[in-house]
Design a protein around this motif. Structure first.
Motif, PDB file in Angstrom:
ATOM      1  N   LYS A   3       0.830  -1.196   0.000  1.00 13.42           N
ATOM      2  CA  LYS A   3       0.000   0.000   0.000  1.00 13.42           C
ATOM      3  C   LYS A   3       0.871   1.255   0.000  1.00 13.42           C
ATOM      4  N   LEU A   4       1.944   1.170   0.781  1.00  9.65           N
ATOM      5  CA  LEU A   4       2.857   2.308   0.857  1.00  9.65           C
ATOM      6  C   LEU A   4       3.438   2.614  -0.512  1.00  9.65           C
ATOM      7  N   ASN A   6       2.177   1.799  -3.323  1.00 12.78           N
ATOM      8  CA  ASN A   6       1.090   2.286  -4.160  1.00 12.78           C
ATOM      9  C   ASN A   6       0.793   3.756  -3.872  1.00 12.78           C
ATOM     10  N   ASP A   7       0.935   4.120  -2.596  1.00 10.10           N
ATOM     11  CA  ASP A   7       0.649   5.501  -2.207  1.00 10.10           C
ATOM     12  C   ASP A   7       1.738   6.459  -2.646  1.00 10.10           C
ATOM     13  N   PHE A   8       2.902   5.909  -2.966  1.00  6.55           N
ATOM     14  CA  PHE A   8       4.015   6.783  -3.304  1.00  6.55           C
ATOM     15  C   PHE A   8       3.714   7.510  -4.605  1.00  6.55           C
ATOM     16  N   SER A   9       3.723   8.844  -4.498  1.00  9.18           N
ATOM     17  CA  SER A   9       3.413   9.618  -5.691  1.00  9.18           C
ATOM     18  C   SER A   9       4.696  10.262  -6.199  1.00  9.18           C
ATOM     19  N   PHE A  10       5.059   9.894  -7.408  1.00  9.39           N
ATOM     20  CA  PHE A  10       6.309  10.416  -7.933  1.00  9.39           C
ATOM     21  C   PHE A  10       6.242  11.926  -8.153  1.00  9.39           C
ATOM     22  N   GLY A  11       5.064  12.394  -8.539  1.00 12.93           N
ATOM     23  CA  GLY A  11       4.908  13.839  -8.752  1.00 12.93           C
ATOM     24  C   GLY A  11       5.171  14.615  -7.480  1.00 12.93           C
ATOM     25  N   LEU A  12       4.599  14.134  -6.395  1.00 14.52           N
ATOM     26  CA  LEU A  12       4.790  14.812  -5.111  1.00 14.52           C
ATOM     27  C   LEU A  12       6.256  14.770  -4.725  1.00 14.52           C
ATOM     28  N   PHE A  13       6.872  13.612  -4.960  1.00 16.47           N
ATOM     29  CA  PHE A  13       8.285  13.464  -4.654  1.00 16.47           C
ATOM     30  C   PHE A  13       9.102  14.486  -5.442  1.00 16.47           C
TER      31      PHE A  13
END
Lengths: 166, 371
Positions: A3-4, A6-13
Motif C-alpha cells: 500500500k505504501l 502504491n501511495d508513493f506519488s512520484f509527482g509529489l516526490f
C-alpha cells in the motif's frame, strides 16, 4: 508495504525535492548564513567583552598591588631620606663644630703668633730706643764729664738704674 | 547584483507582514468557495456516519488530493475549497484545472484523452471512464506521470514562502542591531537550539557549519508542516511517504557525499577484524547506510500518520455514538488530550529527524582516531 508503494506519488516526490532544493538554496543564502554569522559575531563579541572585562579586572588588581607596592616603597624611601637627613644634619653639626673649633684654634694661634711677633718688634724697637737713649745719655754724660767727673758717673748710674726697669 | 535583487525582494516582501500573508490566504480560501461549490449527486447522500465510511474518510484525508477542499457537505454534496492545477505527462504535457474532475465524479477530457480521478490517482480511461481491475481489485488502466500541484505541494510552497519570510526577516533584523526584534526573538532561540543541541553535539564544532543550512531548513520545514497538519486545513504533508522519502534521501545523499575516507573504509573494509569478517561485514555495512535513512522516513511518516488517524478516529467517535450527550465530551476531551500530545510529537519528530540526520552526518565526517 504494498500500500505504501502504491501511495508513493512520484509527482509529489518531484515537487518536494524541487521545493526543498530551492528552499535550501534561498534560505542558505538569505537567511541561515546571515543569521548564523550574526549569531557567531555576537557570541564572539560577548566572549571578547567578558574576556576583556576579566583582563581589566586583573589589570586593576595588579595596578592596585602596584600602587600599594609603590606607596610602600615611597614610604620606605621617605623614611630612609628622613633618616639620612637626620644623620646628615648631625654630621654637619659635628663637622661644623669641629671646623669652627679648628678655625677658632687657628685664629687664636694666629693671634698668638701676631702678639709674639709684635712683642718681638716692640722689644726690638725698645732695644733700639734704649740704645738711642744710651747714646743720648752717653752724650750728656760726656758733656757733663767735662764739669764734674764724679757727678757724671753718678748720673750714669742713676740712668742705667732707670733703664733696666724695663 | 543578484544579491541586491534578493535582499530587495525580501525587503519588499517584509513590508507585508507574515500576518498579512496569512490573511490573504484566508481570503483566497473564502472567495474560492464561490466557484468551488459544486453539487454532488452522491449515491447515499454523502453522510459519513458508519464505520466503513469513517475509515474511508480518514483514509481519504490522509491522502494527497488534487484540489484544496476545506470541508464538504455530504448531504448537498458540495465541496468548499478551490481547485488546483493538474499537470500530467502523457505523450506531452497536459495542464488543466482539477475542477474538471468535479472531485472524481466526472471524466476530464484533455486533447482527446480521457482521465479519471479514482481514489486520489489519475488514470487514463476511455470516454465513459471505465476502469478495469485485476484480481486484487487494483485498477489496470495506465497511469500518466502526475506532476500536479496537489494540496501537499501547495502547502509545501506556502511553508517555503513562510520560512523565507520569517528567517529572511530574522536575518535582516541583525542588520539593525545585534539583537533581533519582534518575532525574531522567538525564532532566534530555535535556531540556536538547532545549532547547539543538534548540530554541534553530533557533528562537532569544527565541521557543523557546513551542514547547518540543511539541518535548519529540514527542522523548520518538518516542524511547520507538522503543525499545519494539526490545523483544520486538513493537510497531511509529513504523513505522506513521498515527502518523507524525499527528505530521507536528502539526508542520505548529504551523508554519503560528505563522508570521509575513514567512513568508507569502515563500510568496505572494516579495520580490526579478521578478513572473513571483513567480507561478511561489507554487505551488512552497505545495507546499514540504507537502513539509516529508511528508519528516518518510516519514523516520520508513521508518527504523523498515526497522530492523524488517532485524532480523526477520536473525533469520529461523536458520529458513531448512540448517545451524543455522553460521547461528545468524552471524545472532545480525548481529542484535546491527544492533540496536546501531537503538538509535542510535531516538535519531537522534527527534532528527531534533524537529530538523526546530524548524527548520520556526524558519523560520516568524524575522524576516527582508533577503533
Amino acid at each position: 508495504m504494498d500500500k505504501l508503494i502504491n501511495d508513493f506519488s512520484f509527482g509529489l516526490f518531484f515537487w518536494q525535492a524541487l521545493i526543498l532544493l530551492v528552499l535550501l538554496f534561498l534560505l542558505r543564502k538569505y537567511a541561515w548564513k546571515p543569521i548564523l554569522d550574526s549569531l557567531n559575531n555576537r557570541e564572539e563579541g560577548i566572549k571578547n567583552a567578558l574576556e576583556s572585562a576579566e583582563e581589566a579586572k586583573k589589570e586593576m588588581q595588579s595596578l592596585q598591588a602596584d600602587n600599594e607596592r609603590i606607596l610602600n616603597e615611597a614610604r620606605a624611601e621617605r623614611d630612609g631620606m628622613l633618616k639620612e637627613a637626620r644623620q646628615l644634619k648631625e654630621t654637619m653639626i659635628t663637622d661644623a663644630k669641629a671646623e669652627a673649633q679648628a678655625e677658632a684654634d687657628k685664629i687664636v694661634a694666629q693671634a698668638q703668633a701676631t702678639i709674639a711677633s709684635e712683642k718681638k718688634a716692640a722689644i726690638t724697637e725698645l732695644k733700639s730706643q734704649v740704645a738711642e737713649l744710651s747714646v743720648e745719655i752717653a752724650e750728656k754724660v760726656v758733656r757733663k764729664e767735662l764739669a764734674n767727673k764724679k757727678e757724671q758717673l753718678e748720673l750714669v748710674d742713676a740712668m742705667l738704674g732707670d733703664v733696666t726697669l724695663n | 547584483m543578484h544579491r541586491n535583487l534578493g535582499t530587495e525582494f525580501i525587503h519588499v516582501m517584509q513590508k507585508r507582514t507574515v500576518v498579512k500573508i496569512l490573511l490573504i490566504f484566508t481570503f483566497v480560501f473564502n472567495t474560492s468557495n464561490l466557484f468551488a461549490k459544486e453539487p454532488d449527486n452522491g449515491e447515499d447522500g454523502g453522510k459519513v456516519n458508519t464505520k466503513s465510511e469513517i475509515d474511508a474518510y480518514i483514509e481519504h484525508h490522509l491522502q494527497d488530493t488534487h484540489d484544496f477542499t476545506l470541508w464538504s457537505d455530504g448531504e448537498t454534496g458540495s465541496h468548499v475549497g478551490f481547485p488546483l492545477p493538474v499537470i500530467l505527462w502523457d505523450n506531452g504535457l497536459k495542464v488543466f484545472s482539477s475542477s474538471k474532475f468535479h472531485h472524481g465524479e466526472t471524466i476530464a477530457e484533455v486533447d482527446g484523452n480521457y482521465y479519471r480521478l479514482y481514489h486520489g490517482k489519475i488514470y487514463k480511461t476511455d470516454a465513459e471512464g471505465t476502469i478495469t481491475y485485476d484480481e486484487d481489485q487494483h485498477p489496470t488502466n495506465p497511469k500518466p506521470l502526475d506532476f500536479s500541484i496537489t494540496k501537499n505541494v501547495v502547502t509545501m510552497i506556502f511553508v517555503g514562502i513562510l520560512m523565507f519570510l520569517l528567517f529572511g526577516g530574522l536575518a535582516r533584523s541583525y542588520k539593525k542591531g545585534a539583537l533581533p526584534t519582534g518575532f525574531g526573538r522567538v525564532l532566534e532561540p530555535l535556531v540556536i537550539y538547532v545549532r547547539d543541541e543538534i548540530a554541534i553535539p553530533n557533528i562537532g564544532r569544527e565541521k557543523h557549519r557546513k551542514f547547518m543550512g540543511f539541518l535548519l531548513t529540514v527542522f523548520f520545514f518538518i516542524w511547520i508542516l507538522n503543525l499545519l497538519g494539526m490545523t483544520p486545513l486538513g493537510v497531511n504533508v509529513t504523513g505522506n511517504i513521498a515527502v518523507t522519502v524525499c527528505l530521507a534521501l536528502f539526508t542520505y545523499f548529504i551523508t554519503q557525499f560528505s563522508a570521509n575516507r575513514e567512513y568508507w573504509k569502515h563500510i568496505f573494509w572494516m579495520p580490526g577484524v579478521p578478513v572473513i569478517m571483513k567480507i561478511v561485514l561489507m554487505p551488512i555495512e552497505i545495507l546499514g547506510t540504507l537502513t539509516k535513512p529508511f528508519a528516518l522516513l518510516i519514523r516520520l511518516f508513521a508518527n504523523i500518520t498515526a497522530g492523524h488517524v488517532v485524532i480523526m478516529s477520536l473525533i469520529a467517535l461523536i458520529f458513531m455514538a448512540d448517545n451524543l450527550y455522553v460521547m461528545t465530551p468524552i471524545s472532545l476531551l480525548l481529542t484535546i488530550f491527544i492533540s496536546v500530545i501531537e503538538l509535542l510529537v510535531a516538535f519531537l519528530q522534527a527534532f528527531i529527524f534533524t537529530m538523526l540526520s546530524a548524527l548520520f552526518i556526524g558519523l560520516a565526517v568524524q575522524d576516527h582516531e582508533h577503533h
